[in-house]
Design an enzyme around this catalytic site. Structure first.
Site, mmCIF file in Angstrom:
data_model
loop_
_atom_site.group_PDB
_atom_site.id
_atom_site.type_symbol
_atom_site.label_atom_id
_atom_site.label_comp_id
_atom_site.label_asym_id
_atom_site.label_seq_id
_atom_site.Cartn_x
_atom_site.Cartn_y
_atom_site.Cartn_z
ATOM 1 N N HIS A 123 0.819 -1.216 0.000
ATOM 2 C CA HIS A 123 0.000 0.000 0.000
ATOM 3 C C HIS A 123 0.851 1.263 0.000
ATOM 4 O O HIS A 123 2.057 1.216 0.221
ATOM 5 C CB HIS A 123 -0.992 0.006 1.172
ATOM 6 C CG HIS A 123 -0.379 -0.028 2.535
ATOM 7 N ND1 HIS A 123 0.325 1.021 3.089
ATOM 8 C CD2 HIS A 123 -0.387 -0.996 3.481
ATOM 9 C CE1 HIS A 123 0.707 0.710 4.308
ATOM 10 N NE2 HIS A 123 0.308 -0.523 4.566
ATOM 11 N N CYS A 140 2.667 -4.997 6.544
ATOM 12 C CA CYS A 140 2.510 -4.745 5.110
ATOM 13 C C CYS A 140 3.823 -4.261 4.508
ATOM 14 O O CYS A 140 4.809 -4.075 5.207
ATOM 15 C CB CYS A 140 1.432 -3.684 4.897
ATOM 16 S SG CYS A 140 -0.203 -4.174 5.496
#
Length: 165
Positions: A123, A140
């Site tokens: 992301h 992430c």
């Protein structure tokens, strides 16, 4: 006979909208067939076959050493996964889902009586995260928003991602 066909093709071309900048990225880039995330180098590679087409510096989870095992451990998974979906409404600008946990991850956590966690993505940062410290995510891989826009445009669901220690 050919003149009407050529005239029609020219008229059709003039009526179509001009290609966008995103379309130009796809037109000038080979298909992305796999991703390689090298945790030790903090680098994400977009590959066509074995050829790197793009590379990006990434931030990882707050505890980047080792494979993600449980919810809240701050680790980024390691191994072979897949891009599951594209999320245009991410809290972190745009995101691509990663297929963690897989069956082996769930089985390991179950044997330990723990939750394997989930919601692992590639992301951007989004408006709330400006100038973050290194390795600030919960597991992430994060890039800048402009880089995420490019990645989002180039990578499709089903693309394999190998996350190397």
């Amino acid at each position: 006979m050919m003149r009407p066909v050529l005239a029609f093709a020219l008229m059709l071309a003039l009526c179509l909208p001009a290609p966008s900048a995103q379309a130009n990225i796809n037109a000038s880039s080979p298909e992305i067939t796999q991703l390689l995330l090298d945790k030790s180098e903090r680098t994400l590679y977009l590959l066509n076959g074995r050829t790197a087409v793009r590379k990006y510096r990434v931030d990882l989870g707050t505890n980047p050493e080792g494979h993600k095992r449980f919810r809240g451990d701050g680790r980024t998974p390691e191994g072979l996964y897949y891009i599951t979906h594209r999320n245009p409404n991410s809290n972190f600008f745009l995101s691509l889902g990663i297929s963690y946990p897989n069956a082996a991850d769930r089985a390991h956590a179950r044997r330990q009586g723990r939750d394997p966690g989930g919601d692992i993505f590639i992301h951007g940062r989004g408006a709330r995260v400006q100038n973050p410290p290194p390795d600030w995510t919960r597991g992430c891989a994060a890039v800048t928003d402009s880089e995420m826009a490019e990645i989002f445009d180039l990578v499709r669901p089903g693309t394999p991602i190998f996350i190397k220690p």
